[in-house]
Design a protein around this motif. Structure first.
Motif, PDB file in Angstrom:
ATOM      1  N   LEU A 274      57.682 174.131  88.968  1.00 38.20           N
ATOM      2  CA  LEU A 274      58.972 173.575  89.398  1.00 38.20           C
ATOM      3  C   LEU A 274      59.911 174.688  89.870  1.00 38.20           C
ATOM      4  O   LEU A 274      60.556 174.564  90.924  1.00 38.20           O
ATOM      5  CB  LEU A 274      59.596 172.791  88.250  1.00 38.20           C
ATOM      6  N   CYS A 275      59.962 175.766  89.114  1.00 36.80           N
ATOM      7  CA  CYS A 275      60.831 176.893  89.496  1.00 36.80           C
ATOM      8  C   CYS A 275      60.372 177.524  90.808  1.00 36.80           C
ATOM      9  O   CYS A 275      61.183 177.856  91.676  1.00 36.80           O
ATOM     10  CB  CYS A 275      60.848 177.947  88.384  1.00 36.80           C
ATOM     11  N   ALA A 276      59.068 177.696  90.956  1.00 38.60           N
ATOM     12  CA  ALA A 276      58.534 178.316  92.170  1.00 38.60           C
ATOM     13  C   ALA A 276      58.798 177.451  93.392  1.00 38.60           C
ATOM     14  O   ALA A 276      59.191 177.952  94.456  1.00 38.60           O
ATOM     15  CB  ALA A 276      57.031 178.557  92.012  1.00 38.60           C
ATOM     16  N   THR A 277      58.609 176.144  93.249  1.00 43.16           N
ATOM     17  CA  THR A 277      58.826 175.242  94.381  1.00 43.16           C
ATOM     18  C   THR A 277      60.297 175.220  94.778  1.00 43.16           C
ATOM     19  O   THR A 277      60.627 175.276  95.968  1.00 43.16           O
ATOM     20  CB  THR A 277      58.358 173.820  94.029  1.00 43.16           C
ATOM     21  N   CYS A 278      61.170 175.133  93.792  1.00 39.61           N
ATOM     22  CA  CYS A 278      62.613 175.112  94.091  1.00 39.61           C
ATOM     23  C   CYS A 278      63.058 176.419  94.737  1.00 39.61           C
ATOM     24  O   CYS A 278      63.860 176.417  95.677  1.00 39.61           O
ATOM     25  CB  CYS A 278      63.410 174.872  92.810  1.00 39.61           C
ATOM     26  N   ARG A 279      62.526 177.537  94.249  1.00 38.84           N
ATOM     27  CA  ARG A 279      62.960 178.836  94.766  1.00 38.84           C
ATOM     28  C   ARG A 279      62.442 179.100  96.170  1.00 38.84           C
ATOM     29  O   ARG A 279      63.198 179.491  97.070  1.00 38.84           O
ATOM     30  CB  ARG A 279      62.484 179.938  93.820  1.00 38.84           C
ATOM     31  N   TYR A 280      61.158 178.894  96.377  1.00 42.64           N
ATOM     32  CA  TYR A 280      60.544 179.330  97.626  1.00 42.64           C
ATOM     33  C   TYR A 280      60.521 178.245  98.703  1.00 42.64           C
ATOM     34  O   TYR A 280      60.440 178.560  99.886  1.00 42.64           O
ATOM     35  CB  TYR A 280      59.120 179.824  97.368  1.00 42.64           C
ATOM     36  N   ARG A 281      60.582 176.992  98.290  1.00 49.71           N
ATOM     37  CA  ARG A 281      60.594 175.917  99.283  1.00 49.71           C
ATOM     38  C   ARG A 281      62.011 175.449  99.562  1.00 49.71           C
ATOM     39  O   ARG A 281      62.532 175.596 100.655  1.00 49.71           O
ATOM     40  CB  ARG A 281      59.719 174.765  98.795  1.00 49.71           C
ATOM     41  N   TYR A 282      62.673 174.939  98.552  1.00 51.76           N
ATOM     42  CA  TYR A 282      63.985 174.328  98.763  1.00 51.76           C
ATOM     43  C   TYR A 282      65.098 175.365  98.792  1.00 51.76           C
ATOM     44  O   TYR A 282      66.149 175.126  99.377  1.00 51.76           O
ATOM     45  CB  TYR A 282      64.230 173.256  97.705  1.00 51.76           C
ATOM     46  N   GLY A 283      64.864 176.528  98.182  1.00 48.19           N
ATOM     47  CA  GLY A 283      65.849 177.603  98.287  1.00 48.19           C
ATOM     48  C   GLY A 283      65.987 178.076  99.716  1.00 48.19           C
ATOM     49  O   GLY A 283      67.092 178.290 100.225  1.00 48.19           O
ATOM     50  N   ARG A 284      64.887 178.218 100.419  1.00 52.67           N
ATOM     51  CA  ARG A 284      64.913 178.642 101.816  1.00 52.67           C
ATOM     52  C   ARG A 284      65.520 177.572 102.715  1.00 52.67           C
ATOM     53  O   ARG A 284      66.239 177.864 103.660  1.00 52.67           O
ATOM     54  CB  ARG A 284      63.496 178.977 102.279  1.00 52.67           C
ATOM     55  N   LEU A 285      65.216 176.309 102.409  1.00 50.13           N
ATOM     56  CA  LEU A 285      65.812 175.225 103.198  1.00 50.13           C
ATOM     57  C   LEU A 285      67.326 175.226 103.064  1.00 50.13           C
ATOM     58  O   LEU A 285      68.045 175.030 104.043  1.00 50.13           O
ATOM     59  CB  LEU A 285      65.238 173.867 102.741  1.00 50.13           C
TER      60      LEU A 285
END
Length: 293
Positions: A274-285
């Protein structure tokens, strides 16, 4: 000249006269072979070694295939992989048996529909040869090689299974809100499988969390039970093996801790995912949206 089978071709996957690939799937429960037509390839292996997993989007070939409308046929996912007979911690691996048990146990609970893969058929790939019909295994392939060489090769079984629905990767979600819904569904499915089937997944990672989209929104789905194990087997292990996907393993799993593996190890893996997805996917968006004028 050698025949295709003698050259190592898989006779259970072949190109038909209708310009498509046909795939045989042997079902160990009914002891019958079902025929499917491949529409597209969902994933290919990245290595010659290991499980060599391939996934195909397909539909079951109807008896009157010439008049049937392929667009109306229910779509399924065919998973083709060389699974180890024993996991790194010594437990017996049988994803087909686990999925069959999950389907039979949770079939009446419609709140969990589409939150776990529903098995339609599956078993060890059957190969016709001069010896009759045999299981496609590394032991059979290497039977004429000396025993010392055989011992160095991990024992693997060629399995093929058919599941539905066909999910989409978690990275294709459109928002954090959808991600929260999907994670909640995965947690609900995981809890039900632990409590009612007595199975621990042990490999919660980005590749094993999928979703389906319909008019009502998204639905999370937990897939890939290759590393699953019975809770009772885990409790009897003095030192659990290091299983799962490396970046998402729990600390205890990574360190070969003598502490018994529990559902908390899976929750720890899910937290990392969950942390990795939020950081690298949705953080960049979010960063891109802030830069837009």
């Amino acid at each position: 000249m050698c025949k295709n089978r003698q050259l190592g071709y898989d006779p259970t996957i072949r190109y038909s006269d209708l310009d498509n690939w046909e795939i045989d799937v042997y079902d160990s429960e009914t002891q019958m072979t079902r025929l499917y037509v491949c529409e597209s390839i969902r994933c290919n292996p990245h290595s010659t070694f290991g499980r060599h997993t391939r996934c195909f989007v397909a539909y079951e070939k109807p008896a009157d295939s010439m008049s049937a409308n392929n667009e109306d046929m229910p779509k399924v996912l065919i998973k083709d992989a060389w699974a180890q007979t024993l996991g790194p911690d010594g437990h017996v691996c049988d994803e087909v048996a686990y999925l069959r048990e999950i389907r039979n146990t949770l079939a009446d609970d419609h709140t969990l529909d589409n939150m776990y893969p529903r098995l339609h058929a599956g078993g060890v790939v059957q190969i016709k040869c001069s010896d009759g019909v045999v299981d496609d295994t590394t032991q059979y392939i290497l039977m004429h090689i000396d025993t010392n060489t055989q011992a160095k090769v991990p024992a693997r079984v060629h399995k093929r299974l058919v599941i539905s629905p066909v999910g989409e990767p978690i990275h294709d979600l459109k928002s954090i809100d959808e991600l929260i819904v999907v994670v909640g569904d995965v947690m609900a499915a995981h809890s039900a499988i632990v409590k009612r089937c007595g199975l621990l997944h042990r490999d919660l990672s980005d590749n094993n969390i999928m979703f389906c989209r319909n008019a009502d929104g998204v639905k999370g789905m937990l897939i890939d039970f290759d590393n699953a194990c019975r809770v009772t087997d885990v409790q009897n292990m003095e030192q659990p093996g290091c299983v799962g996907t490396l970046p998402f393993m729990s600390i205890g799993n990574l360190e070969h801790s003598k502490v018994k593996q529990t559902v908390l190890d899976d929750w720890e893996s899910l937290t990392v995912e969950l942390c990795a997805t939020c950081r690298y996917r949705y953080g960049r968006l979010a960063q891109l949206q802030m830069l837009q004028p």
